[in-house]
Motif scaffolding. Sequence first.
Motif, mmCIF file in Angstrom:
data_model
loop_
_atom_site.group_PDB
_atom_site.id
_atom_site.type_symbol
_atom_site.label_atom_id
_atom_site.label_comp_id
_atom_site.label_asym_id
_atom_site.label_seq_id
_atom_site.Cartn_x
_atom_site.Cartn_y
_atom_site.Cartn_z
ATOM 1 N N ILE A 87 -4.987 -49.233 22.676
ATOM 2 C CA ILE A 87 -5.427 -49.029 21.327
ATOM 3 C C ILE A 87 -5.447 -47.563 21.127
ATOM 4 N N VAL A 88 -5.161 -47.223 19.952
ATOM 5 C CA VAL A 88 -5.151 -45.650 19.789
ATOM 6 C C VAL A 88 -5.883 -45.565 18.386
ATOM 7 N N PHE A 89 -7.100 -44.654 18.333
ATOM 8 C CA PHE A 89 -7.675 -44.083 17.179
ATOM 9 C C PHE A 89 -7.068 -42.930 16.705
ATOM 10 N N ALA A 90 -6.616 -42.714 15.499
ATOM 11 C CA ALA A 90 -6.029 -41.391 14.961
ATOM 12 C C ALA A 90 -6.769 -41.074 13.818
ATOM 13 N N ILE A 109 -6.696 -35.454 15.669
ATOM 14 C CA ILE A 109 -7.352 -35.977 16.888
ATOM 15 C C ILE A 109 -6.567 -37.383 17.082
ATOM 16 N N GLU A 110 -6.307 -37.847 18.289
ATOM 17 C CA GLU A 110 -5.986 -39.106 18.691
ATOM 18 C C GLU A 110 -6.530 -39.494 20.017
ATOM 19 N N LEU A 111 -7.360 -40.573 20.104
ATOM 20 C CA LEU A 111 -7.736 -41.234 21.291
ATOM 21 C C LEU A 111 -7.301 -42.426 21.697
ATOM 22 N N GLU A 112 -6.782 -42.554 22.742
ATOM 23 C CA GLU A 112 -6.052 -43.673 23.175
ATOM 24 C C GLU A 112 -6.613 -44.262 24.402
ATOM 25 N N PHE A 113 -6.646 -45.589 24.383
ATOM 26 C CA PHE A 113 -7.390 -46.315 25.566
ATOM 27 C C PHE A 113 -6.172 -47.496 25.896
ATOM 28 N N GLY A 114 -5.591 -47.577 26.943
ATOM 29 C CA GLY A 114 -4.635 -48.452 27.354
ATOM 30 C C GLY A 114 -4.310 -48.688 28.671
ATOM 31 N N SER A 115 -3.823 -49.937 29.082
ATOM 32 C CA SER A 115 -3.330 -50.171 30.488
ATOM 33 C C SER A 115 -1.748 -50.170 30.374
ATOM 34 N N ALA A 116 -1.157 -50.383 29.197
ATOM 35 C CA ALA A 116 0.212 -50.212 29.451
ATOM 36 C C ALA A 116 1.005 -49.978 27.954
ATOM 37 N N ALA A 128 -6.542 -64.898 25.291
ATOM 38 C CA ALA A 128 -6.427 -64.551 26.851
ATOM 39 C C ALA A 128 -7.417 -63.213 26.872
ATOM 40 N N ARG A 129 -7.985 -62.767 27.794
ATOM 41 C CA ARG A 129 -8.673 -61.598 27.699
ATOM 42 C C ARG A 129 -7.884 -60.603 28.084
ATOM 43 N N SER A 130 -7.927 -59.545 27.864
ATOM 44 C CA SER A 130 -7.215 -58.421 28.069
ATOM 45 C C SER A 130 -7.942 -57.016 27.758
ATOM 46 N N PRO A 131 -8.654 -56.739 28.717
ATOM 47 C CA PRO A 131 -10.038 -55.676 28.605
ATOM 48 C C PRO A 131 -9.137 -54.325 29.002
ATOM 49 N N LEU A 132 -9.833 -53.201 28.469
ATOM 50 C CA LEU A 132 -9.254 -51.893 28.741
ATOM 51 C C LEU A 132 -10.354 -51.006 29.818
ATOM 52 N N SER A 133 -9.997 -50.486 30.664
ATOM 53 C CA SER A 133 -10.859 -49.876 31.439
ATOM 54 C C SER A 133 -11.561 -48.869 30.879
ATOM 55 N N ALA A 134 -12.913 -48.484 31.317
ATOM 56 C CA ALA A 134 -13.827 -47.529 30.588
ATOM 57 C C ALA A 134 -13.359 -46.153 31.584
#
Length: 318
Positions: A271-274, A259-266, A179-185
């Motif tokens: 997804i977290v880049f550390a 540095i942590e860069l986090e993209f998420g909807s819930a 299933a598709r589960s994209p993250l908002s830009a």
Amino acid sequence: MPTAATPRGKTANLLFGTQADFATPAPVDYIRTLFYSESLAETSPFEDDAILGTARDNNRDATAPADGLASLAGDIVVPVDVNHFAYWLTMLLGAPVTTGAGPYEHVFSSGGEVLPYRTIEFEKRAGAAFFQNVGCLASSLSFDWTRSGGFRQTTVSIVGRNQQKTAATVGGAPAAILARSPLSAAQAVLRINGVSAAHVLGGSVTYANNPEEDASINGTPYASGYLLDQDATASGAMQLRYVDETYFDLMTAGDPVAIELEFGSAADAKIVFALPAVRFEKGAFAPISGPGGLQADLNWRGEQSAAAAMMTVTVTNQ
């Protein structure tokens, strides 16, 4: 006479499978995933052949060239999607460590010395033309994280062995696509040393494996594989509004920061880049070019610490 259906991107499909070695296409029952665009191509540029004494019409025009070295390279733009992004992270960093029982956490770490080769197949003319890219290795991954509309995307740069066209898929019978589960830009959180960073407008990240062709002779026109003898690198940039000297002090101190860069909807879809050790390069800070507000551009590079890899990416999904 009615119009005719012609090949178009909307009918394209992407399948991939993991190879046992560099030269042998993956066996059947590939995995289907999503993408936005691709530019993979096998190239073999001509080289001048300054042969003398050959038959010719005149003494000025060029004569027939020789073949150059064959290579496969290009980019695939893919969604930063909590269900599909792991496919590309596995290609870039190797297999993850997975924990949990729903939600799951998949932790990918940089520094791996064994990375997979894949066959990546694109269906370009529906049911009739399939382009198989053999020996594909993820050279780098890059993306912008400036706030924007739409869904977040990333570019995976690929190197490989060769491309071949077939009239039928070699992907067998893929399982149903996830299933598709994209993250908002439009959404991102940046933390520096564990604290949410303020006044940041966006930036970019690039992780590069820096592979080199193995030029060992093998009886074919193609390379024998790729070597990971060079250091992997992580680098990027950050744009911010100049409000005070916090970021100037980080830049001039030259000390590594986390540095942590986090993209998420819930909480169960993120997804977290550390990067545990990042240094900002010294440079011009918030130059004045007119009467308006000031902005600063900071470049950075990552490094491993004594106890942590240069970059980890944690995908949380169901």
